[in-house]
Scaffold this motif. Sequence first.
Motif, PDB file in Angstrom:
ATOM      1  N   LEU A 132      31.462  35.964  35.531  1.00 29.44           N
ATOM      2  CA  LEU A 132      31.865  34.692  36.077  1.00 29.44           C
ATOM      3  C   LEU A 132      33.335  34.954  37.001  1.00 29.44           C
ATOM      4  CD1 LEU A 132      30.523  31.884  35.845  1.00 29.44           C
ATOM      5  CD2 LEU A 132      32.337  31.615  34.164  1.00 29.44           C
ATOM      6  N   ARG A 133      33.941  35.844  36.616  1.00 25.26           N
ATOM      7  CA  ARG A 133      35.185  35.960  37.463  1.00 25.26           C
ATOM      8  C   ARG A 133      35.233  37.025  38.547  1.00 25.26           C
ATOM      9  NH1 ARG A 133      39.793  37.657  35.802  1.00 25.26           N
ATOM     10  NH2 ARG A 133      40.994  36.564  36.974  1.00 25.26           N
ATOM     11  N   LYS A 134      33.898  37.534  38.829  1.00 25.04           N
ATOM     12  CA  LYS A 134      33.826  38.508  39.877  1.00 25.04           C
ATOM     13  C   LYS A 134      34.440  38.340  41.242  1.00 25.04           C
ATOM     14  CE  LYS A 134      29.793  41.208  41.718  1.00 25.04           C
ATOM     15  NZ  LYS A 134      28.396  41.285  41.847  1.00 25.04           N
ATOM     16  N   GLY A 135      35.309  39.234  41.622  1.00 26.54           N
ATOM     17  CA  GLY A 135      35.926  39.032  42.785  1.00 26.54           C
ATOM     18  C   GLY A 135      37.320  38.348  42.711  1.00 26.54           C
ATOM     19  N   MET A 136      37.640  38.026  41.485  1.00 31.17           N
ATOM     20  CA  MET A 136      39.001  37.368  40.960  1.00 31.17           C
ATOM     21  C   MET A 136      39.822  38.627  40.663  1.00 31.17           C
ATOM     22  SD  MET A 136      37.706  33.823  39.555  1.00 31.17           S
ATOM     23  CE  MET A 136      39.345  32.912  39.996  1.00 31.17           C
ATOM     24  N   PRO A 137      41.436  38.363  40.765  1.00 32.36           N
ATOM     25  CA  PRO A 137      41.988  39.371  40.133  1.00 32.36           C
ATOM     26  C   PRO A 137      41.807  39.753  38.732  1.00 32.36           C
ATOM     27  CG  PRO A 137      43.418  37.623  41.247  1.00 32.36           C
ATOM     28  CD  PRO A 137      42.006  37.211  41.195  1.00 32.36           C
ATOM     29  N   ILE A 138      41.598  41.146  38.397  1.00 31.41           N
ATOM     30  CA  ILE A 138      41.437  41.750  37.192  1.00 31.41           C
ATOM     31  C   ILE A 138      42.471  41.444  36.298  1.00 31.41           C
ATOM     32  CG2 ILE A 138      40.961  43.958  35.970  1.00 31.41           C
ATOM     33  CD1 ILE A 138      39.429  44.748  38.447  1.00 31.41           C
ATOM     34  N   CYS A 139      42.454  41.184  35.297  1.00 35.24           N
ATOM     35  CA  CYS A 139      43.463  40.758  34.012  1.00 35.24           C
ATOM     36  C   CYS A 139      42.632  41.808  32.686  1.00 35.24           C
ATOM     37  CB  CYS A 139      43.414  39.236  33.559  1.00 35.24           C
ATOM     38  SG  CYS A 139      44.396  38.556  34.890  1.00 35.24           S
ATOM     39  N   THR A 140      43.495  42.329  31.990  1.00 32.64           N
ATOM     40  CA  THR A 140      42.986  42.773  30.935  1.00 32.64           C
ATOM     41  C   THR A 140      43.590  42.448  29.685  1.00 32.64           C
ATOM     42  OG1 THR A 140      44.750  44.876  31.115  1.00 32.64           O
ATOM     43  CG2 THR A 140      42.791  45.108  32.241  1.00 32.64           C
ATOM     44  N   GLU A 191      45.345  30.677  35.074  1.00 34.11           N
ATOM     45  CA  GLU A 191      44.085  30.513  35.497  1.00 34.11           C
ATOM     46  C   GLU A 191      43.300  30.085  34.338  1.00 34.11           C
ATOM     47  OE1 GLU A 191      41.951  33.850  37.841  1.00 34.11           O
ATOM     48  OE2 GLU A 191      40.325  33.482  36.454  1.00 34.11           O
ATOM     49  N   GLN A 192      43.071  28.914  34.084  1.00 33.36           N
ATOM     50  CA  GLN A 192      42.491  28.416  32.828  1.00 33.36           C
ATOM     51  C   GLN A 192      40.851  28.115  32.884  1.00 33.36           C
ATOM     52  OE1 GLN A 192      43.943  28.172  29.502  1.00 33.36           O
ATOM     53  NE2 GLN A 192      41.783  27.988  29.053  1.00 33.36           N
ATOM     54  N   TRP A 193      40.096  28.597  32.431  1.00 39.05           N
ATOM     55  CA  TRP A 193      38.698  28.415  32.367  1.00 39.05           C
ATOM     56  C   TRP A 193      38.273  27.565  31.136  1.00 39.05           C
ATOM     57  CZ3 TRP A 193      34.964  30.113  35.722  1.00 39.05           C
ATOM     58  CH2 TRP A 193      35.425  30.999  36.870  1.00 39.05           C
ATOM     59  N   THR A 250      52.785  33.924  24.437  1.00 39.21           N
ATOM     60  CA  THR A 250      53.088  34.453  25.789  1.00 39.21           C
ATOM     61  C   THR A 250      52.305  35.330  26.516  1.00 39.21           C
ATOM     62  OG1 THR A 250      55.625  33.871  25.187  1.00 39.21           O
ATOM     63  CG2 THR A 250      55.354  35.518  27.023  1.00 39.21           C
ATOM     64  N   ILE A 251      51.726  35.180  27.741  1.00 39.76           N
ATOM     65  CA  ILE A 251      50.763  36.106  28.242  1.00 39.76           C
ATOM     66  C   ILE A 251      51.414  36.656  29.605  1.00 39.76           C
ATOM     67  CG2 ILE A 251      48.457  36.717  29.485  1.00 39.76           C
ATOM     68  CD1 ILE A 251      47.291  34.309  27.630  1.00 39.76           C
ATOM     69  N   GLU A 252      51.526  38.238  29.524  1.00 43.94           N
ATOM     70  CA  GLU A 252      52.321  38.494  30.558  1.00 43.94           C
ATOM     71  C   GLU A 252      51.434  38.829  31.748  1.00 43.94           C
ATOM     72  OE1 GLU A 252      55.635  39.635  30.774  1.00 43.94           O
ATOM     73  OE2 GLU A 252      55.752  39.065  28.535  1.00 43.94           O
ATOM     74  N   PRO A 253      52.054  38.945  32.908  1.00 42.99           N
ATOM     75  CA  PRO A 253      51.150  39.119  34.411  1.00 42.99           C
ATOM     76  C   PRO A 253      50.244  40.344  34.143  1.00 42.99           C
ATOM     77  CG  PRO A 253      53.417  38.847  34.729  1.00 42.99           C
ATOM     78  CD  PRO A 253      53.553  38.962  33.298  1.00 42.99           C
ATOM     79  N   GLY A 254      49.002  39.934  34.532  1.00 46.77           N
ATOM     80  CA  GLY A 254      47.898  40.710  34.656  1.00 46.77           C
ATOM     81  C   GLY A 254      47.252  40.911  33.303  1.00 46.77           C
ATOM     82  N   ARG A 255      47.459  40.165  32.438  1.00 47.14           N
ATOM     83  CA  ARG A 255      47.060  40.200  31.002  1.00 47.14           C
ATOM     84  C   ARG A 255      46.131  38.823  30.755  1.00 47.14           C
ATOM     85  NH1 ARG A 255      48.598  43.773  27.519  1.00 47.14           N
ATOM     86  NH2 ARG A 255      46.848  43.549  26.660  1.00 47.14           N
ATOM     87  N   CYS A 256      45.292  38.742  29.805  1.00 49.21           N
ATOM     88  CA  CYS A 256      44.429  37.628  29.751  1.00 49.21           C
ATOM     89  C   CYS A 256      44.056  37.451  28.245  1.00 49.21           C
ATOM     90  CB  CYS A 256      42.959  37.572  30.505  1.00 49.21           C
ATOM     91  SG  CYS A 256      41.998  38.906  29.937  1.00 49.21           S
ATOM     92  N   HIS A 257      43.542  36.341  27.690  1.00 51.83           N
ATOM     93  CA  HIS A 257      42.732  36.022  26.682  1.00 51.83           C
ATOM     94  C   HIS A 257      41.233  35.771  27.193  1.00 51.83           C
ATOM     95  CE1 HIS A 257      42.286  34.204  22.270  1.00 51.83           C
ATOM     96  NE2 HIS A 257      41.512  35.118  22.493  1.00 51.83           N
ATOM     97  N   ALA A 258      40.753  36.683  27.292  1.00 52.70           N
ATOM     98  CA  ALA A 258      39.347  36.661  27.708  1.00 52.70           C
ATOM     99  C   ALA A 258      38.475  35.723  27.070  1.00 52.70           C
ATOM    100  CB  ALA A 258      38.763  37.948  27.969  1.00 52.70           C
ATOM    101  N   VAL A 306      47.241  35.435  36.241  1.00 51.93           N
ATOM    102  CA  VAL A 306      46.957  36.211  37.740  1.00 51.93           C
ATOM    103  C   VAL A 306      48.258  35.895  38.300  1.00 51.93           C
ATOM    104  CG1 VAL A 306      44.601  35.878  37.813  1.00 51.93           C
ATOM    105  CG2 VAL A 306      45.876  34.184  39.148  1.00 51.93           C
ATOM    106  N   SER A 307      49.333  35.542  37.961  1.00 48.98           N
ATOM    107  CA  SER A 307      50.646  35.034  38.688  1.00 48.98           C
ATOM    108  C   SER A 307      51.639  36.434  38.240  1.00 48.98           C
ATOM    109  CB  SER A 307      51.181  33.926  38.182  1.00 48.98           C
ATOM    110  OG  SER A 307      51.813  34.178  36.984  1.00 48.98           O
ATOM    111  N   LYS A 308      52.618  36.334  38.998  1.00 47.02           N
ATOM    112  CA  LYS A 308      53.548  37.413  38.847  1.00 47.02           C
ATOM    113  C   LYS A 308      54.797  37.257  37.778  1.00 47.02           C
ATOM    114  CE  LYS A 308      53.496  38.623  43.649  1.00 47.02           C
ATOM    115  NZ  LYS A 308      52.278  39.432  43.337  1.00 47.02           N
TER     116      LYS A 308
END
Lengths: 141, 141
Positions: free
Chosen positions: B133-141, B71-73, B44-52, B100-102
């Motif tokens: 690669l994600r330049k300009g896309m919503p920031i996730c940490t 947003e899967q790469w 489970t990944i909360e909004p605004g978070r990522c596994h970079a 990047v969702s809510k």
Amino acid sequence: MPIETRRFVTDSEKVNGRSPWALEEWFCRSDVVPNQDLLMVRVTIEPGRCHAFHTHPNREEILYVLSGRAEQWVGREHRTIGSGEMAFVPKGEVHGTYNVSKEPLVFLAILAPSGAPEPALVDVSKQEPWVGLRKGMPICT
Amino acid sequence: MPIETRRFVTDSEKVNGRSPWALEEWFCRSDVVPNQDLLMVRVTIEPGRCHAFHTHPNREEILYVLSGRAEQWVGREHRTIGSGEMAFVPKGEVHGTYNVSKEPLVFLAILAPSGAPEPALVDVSKQEPWVGLRKGMPICT
């Protein structure tokens, strides 16, 4: 897109089939993605139907329920499992999935290794002790 | 029940943990079931978070979305995938999952072979070309 470069599988890419007991939607198989280790199929079993006792002699399996309820057997043990619950089937162990509920049962079946030798599946549902194990329980076909 | 004979995994048996980016619920790992080939964790990944961006140098992976949107790469390709959709990651290929969702994102991560040599994971998110690669896309940490 050729299979070799495919990295995403949605409704458009999965490969549908029918077994005698279920609708099968293949997400990870060599005709969908360039898999080397994993197999995955989403299975829908209608009420009153089953995938009767069988083995995969050369593959380990996970069954993860997405919706509905399964009377799931692994060896001589059975439980009713629902959404978010899992059964683990060691390589070669007898198992069976029976939908005795009133709703369709949808689950993921995940197997490895993908490149295991044949046979992929051995039906033992007509053999003792499996043929008599569900005596008195709702009939599924 | 000893792990060696465990065949069912529900809320009572799964092993929960936290990574810096997610809640991890392990369904198939050697401290849960007697697995030989498969690994499976519900993430489970909360909004605004990522596994970079990262790799699993010695394992193939499936990501199957249960709820929410990712947003899967995979490599330099990305898609937004939702419930019932899958990404396939060949052994060693760079991938990353960004919410990047809510809404919380919940997915199954399935890996094989379970007995692969270390390292299990290599972070490449600070390296070119992935860092930009994600330049300009919503920031996730």
